[in-house]
Scaffold this motif. Sequence first.
Motif, PDB file in Angstrom:
ATOM      1  N   ALA A  71      33.470  43.598  48.661  1.00  9.64           N
ATOM      2  CA  ALA A  71      33.037  42.582  47.700  1.00  9.64           C
ATOM      3  C   ALA A  71      32.071  41.592  48.341  1.00  9.64           C
ATOM      4  CB  ALA A  71      34.241  41.853  47.116  1.00  9.64           C
ATOM      5  N   LEU A  72      32.320  41.227  49.593  1.00 12.41           N
ATOM      6  CA  LEU A  72      31.428  40.306  50.287  1.00 12.41           C
ATOM      7  C   LEU A  72      30.069  40.950  50.525  1.00 12.41           C
ATOM      8  CD1 LEU A  72      30.902  37.597  51.631  1.00 12.41           C
ATOM      9  CD2 LEU A  72      31.910  38.526  53.731  1.00 12.41           C
ATOM     10  N   ASN A  73      30.051  42.219  50.900  1.00 16.70           N
ATOM     11  CA  ASN A  73      28.778  42.918  51.105  1.00 16.70           C
ATOM     12  C   ASN A  73      27.990  43.014  49.803  1.00 16.70           C
ATOM     13  OD1 ASN A  73      29.325  43.273  53.823  1.00 16.70           O
ATOM     14  ND2 ASN A  73      30.127  45.337  53.571  1.00 16.70           N
ATOM     15  N   GLU A  74      28.682  43.275  48.694  1.00 15.14           N
ATOM     16  CA  GLU A  74      28.011  43.327  47.395  1.00 15.14           C
ATOM     17  C   GLU A  74      27.452  41.960  47.006  1.00 15.14           C
ATOM     18  OE1 GLU A  74      30.814  45.033  44.665  1.00 15.14           O
ATOM     19  OE2 GLU A  74      30.732  46.991  45.644  1.00 15.14           O
ATOM     20  N   LEU A  75      28.190  40.902  47.302  1.00 14.51           N
ATOM     21  CA  LEU A  75      27.708  39.543  47.020  1.00 14.51           C
ATOM     22  C   LEU A  75      26.486  39.220  47.869  1.00 14.51           C
ATOM     23  CD1 LEU A  75      27.913  36.743  45.735  1.00 14.51           C
ATOM     24  CD2 LEU A  75      29.645  36.168  47.457  1.00 14.51           C
ATOM     25  N   ASN A  76      26.535  39.555  49.150  1.00 16.80           N
ATOM     26  CA  ASN A  76      25.395  39.287  50.033  1.00 16.80           C
ATOM     27  C   ASN A  76      24.158  40.074  49.613  1.00 16.80           C
ATOM     28  OD1 ASN A  76      26.812  37.453  51.593  1.00 16.80           O
ATOM     29  ND2 ASN A  76      27.468  38.990  53.073  1.00 16.80           N
ATOM     30  N   ALA A  77      24.342  41.336  49.219  1.00 14.35           N
ATOM     31  CA  ALA A  77      23.211  42.153  48.773  1.00 14.35           C
ATOM     32  C   ALA A  77      22.603  41.575  47.494  1.00 14.35           C
ATOM     33  CB  ALA A  77      23.661  43.592  48.550  1.00 14.35           C
ATOM     34  N   CYS A  78      23.448  41.147  46.584  1.00 13.24           N
ATOM     35  CA  CYS A  78      22.965  40.533  45.351  1.00 13.24           C
ATOM     36  C   CYS A  78      22.203  39.244  45.649  1.00 13.24           C
ATOM     37  CB  CYS A  78      24.131  40.250  44.408  1.00 13.24           C
ATOM     38  SG  CYS A  78      23.621  39.472  42.866  1.00 13.24           S
ATOM     39  N   THR A  79      22.736  38.439  46.532  1.00 12.27           N
ATOM     40  CA  THR A  79      22.077  37.187  46.895  1.00 12.27           C
ATOM     41  C   THR A  79      20.684  37.453  47.456  1.00 12.27           C
ATOM     42  OG1 THR A  79      24.212  36.142  47.325  1.00 12.27           O
ATOM     43  CG2 THR A  79      22.284  35.094  48.313  1.00 12.27           C
ATOM     44  N   GLU A  80      20.568  38.460  48.295  1.00 13.67           N
ATOM     45  CA  GLU A  80      19.254  38.821  48.838  1.00 13.67           C
ATOM     46  C   GLU A  80      18.305  39.261  47.724  1.00 13.67           C
ATOM     47  OE1 GLU A  80      19.397  41.600  52.101  1.00 13.67           O
ATOM     48  OE2 GLU A  80      20.990  40.469  53.090  1.00 13.67           O
ATOM     49  N   ARG A  81      18.793  40.080  46.784  1.00 12.71           N
ATOM     50  CA  ARG A  81      17.953  40.527  45.665  1.00 12.71           C
ATOM     51  C   ARG A  81      17.486  39.347  44.823  1.00 12.71           C
ATOM     52  NH1 ARG A  81      22.003  44.413  45.260  1.00 12.71           N
ATOM     53  NH2 ARG A  81      22.906  43.359  43.443  1.00 12.71           N
ATOM     54  N   VAL A  82      18.394  38.446  44.483  1.00 10.25           N
ATOM     55  CA  VAL A  82      18.048  37.299  43.646  1.00 10.25           C
ATOM     56  C   VAL A  82      17.081  36.381  44.383  1.00 10.25           C
ATOM     57  CG1 VAL A  82      18.951  35.209  42.545  1.00 10.25           C
ATOM     58  CG2 VAL A  82      20.116  37.404  42.227  1.00 10.25           C
ATOM     59  N   GLU A 111       9.387  35.658  44.475  1.00 15.18           N
ATOM     60  CA  GLU A 111       8.220  36.332  43.909  1.00 15.18           C
ATOM     61  C   GLU A 111       7.879  35.853  42.502  1.00 15.18           C
ATOM     62  OE1 GLU A 111       9.260  40.443  44.197  1.00 15.18           O
ATOM     63  OE2 GLU A 111       8.980  40.493  46.381  1.00 15.18           O
ATOM     64  N   ALA A 112       8.745  35.057  41.898  1.00 15.70           N
ATOM     65  CA  ALA A 112       8.533  34.604  40.518  1.00 15.70           C
ATOM     66  C   ALA A 112       7.442  33.544  40.460  1.00 15.70           C
ATOM     67  CB  ALA A 112       9.832  34.045  39.956  1.00 15.70           C
ATOM     68  N   ALA A 141      18.279  35.756  36.754  1.00 12.14           N
ATOM     69  CA  ALA A 141      19.091  36.572  37.665  1.00 12.14           C
ATOM     70  C   ALA A 141      20.078  35.691  38.418  1.00 12.14           C
ATOM     71  CB  ALA A 141      18.188  37.311  38.650  1.00 12.14           C
ATOM     72  N   ASN A 142      21.306  36.197  38.574  1.00 13.99           N
ATOM     73  CA  ASN A 142      22.317  35.489  39.367  1.00 13.99           C
ATOM     74  C   ASN A 142      23.337  36.492  39.872  1.00 13.99           C
ATOM     75  OD1 ASN A 142      24.753  35.627  37.588  1.00 13.99           O
ATOM     76  ND2 ASN A 142      23.421  34.491  36.180  1.00 13.99           N
ATOM     77  N   CYS A 143      24.250  36.022  40.674  1.00 13.87           N
ATOM     78  CA  CYS A 143      25.275  36.874  41.290  1.00 13.87           C
ATOM     79  C   CYS A 143      26.670  36.447  40.864  1.00 13.87           C
ATOM     80  CB  CYS A 143      25.133  36.829  42.813  1.00 13.87           C
ATOM     81  SG  CYS A 143      23.553  37.440  43.408  1.00 13.87           S
ATOM     82  N   GLN A 144      26.798  35.950  39.654  1.00 17.04           N
ATOM     83  CA  GLN A 144      28.087  35.431  39.191  1.00 17.04           C
ATOM     84  C   GLN A 144      29.180  36.497  39.215  1.00 17.04           C
ATOM     85  OE1 GLN A 144      28.557  32.077  38.369  1.00 17.04           O
ATOM     86  NE2 GLN A 144      30.689  32.678  38.560  1.00 17.04           N
ATOM     87  N   ILE A 145      28.862  37.711  38.806  1.00 16.64           N
ATOM     88  CA  ILE A 145      29.877  38.772  38.782  1.00 16.64           C
ATOM     89  C   ILE A 145      30.349  39.095  40.195  1.00 16.64           C
ATOM     90  CG2 ILE A 145      30.260  41.223  38.273  1.00 16.64           C
ATOM     91  CD1 ILE A 145      28.427  40.815  35.819  1.00 16.64           C
TER      92      ILE A 145
END
Length: 83
Positions: free
Chosen positions: A31-42, A48-49, A57-61
């Motif tokens: 779960a922590l790795n998924e959160l960190n990957a999402c944070t990097e994507r966001v 770039e926006a 975009a957010n990492c709430q889930i």
Amino acid sequence: CRGPLLAMADEDPVDPLPEIQKECEHHCTKALNELNACTERVNKILAEAKPEDEVTANCQIQYNDFWHCIDHCTAPKLFSQLK
């Protein structure tokens, strides 16, 4: 969330929750790795926006999944310390 405060008769109370949560992190690495990957994507999306872009975009889930895992691991350890 606040945990029970534990103390000996002549000591200041100590909240065991932060230490127990830290111990539980190794149970929640996926779960922590998924959160960190999402944070990097966001963060990349935000970097770039353009100012006029409406970025939602957010990492709430992933954040909720991580803390659900921590809470699931923490609860039995914390409640076993209650008197």
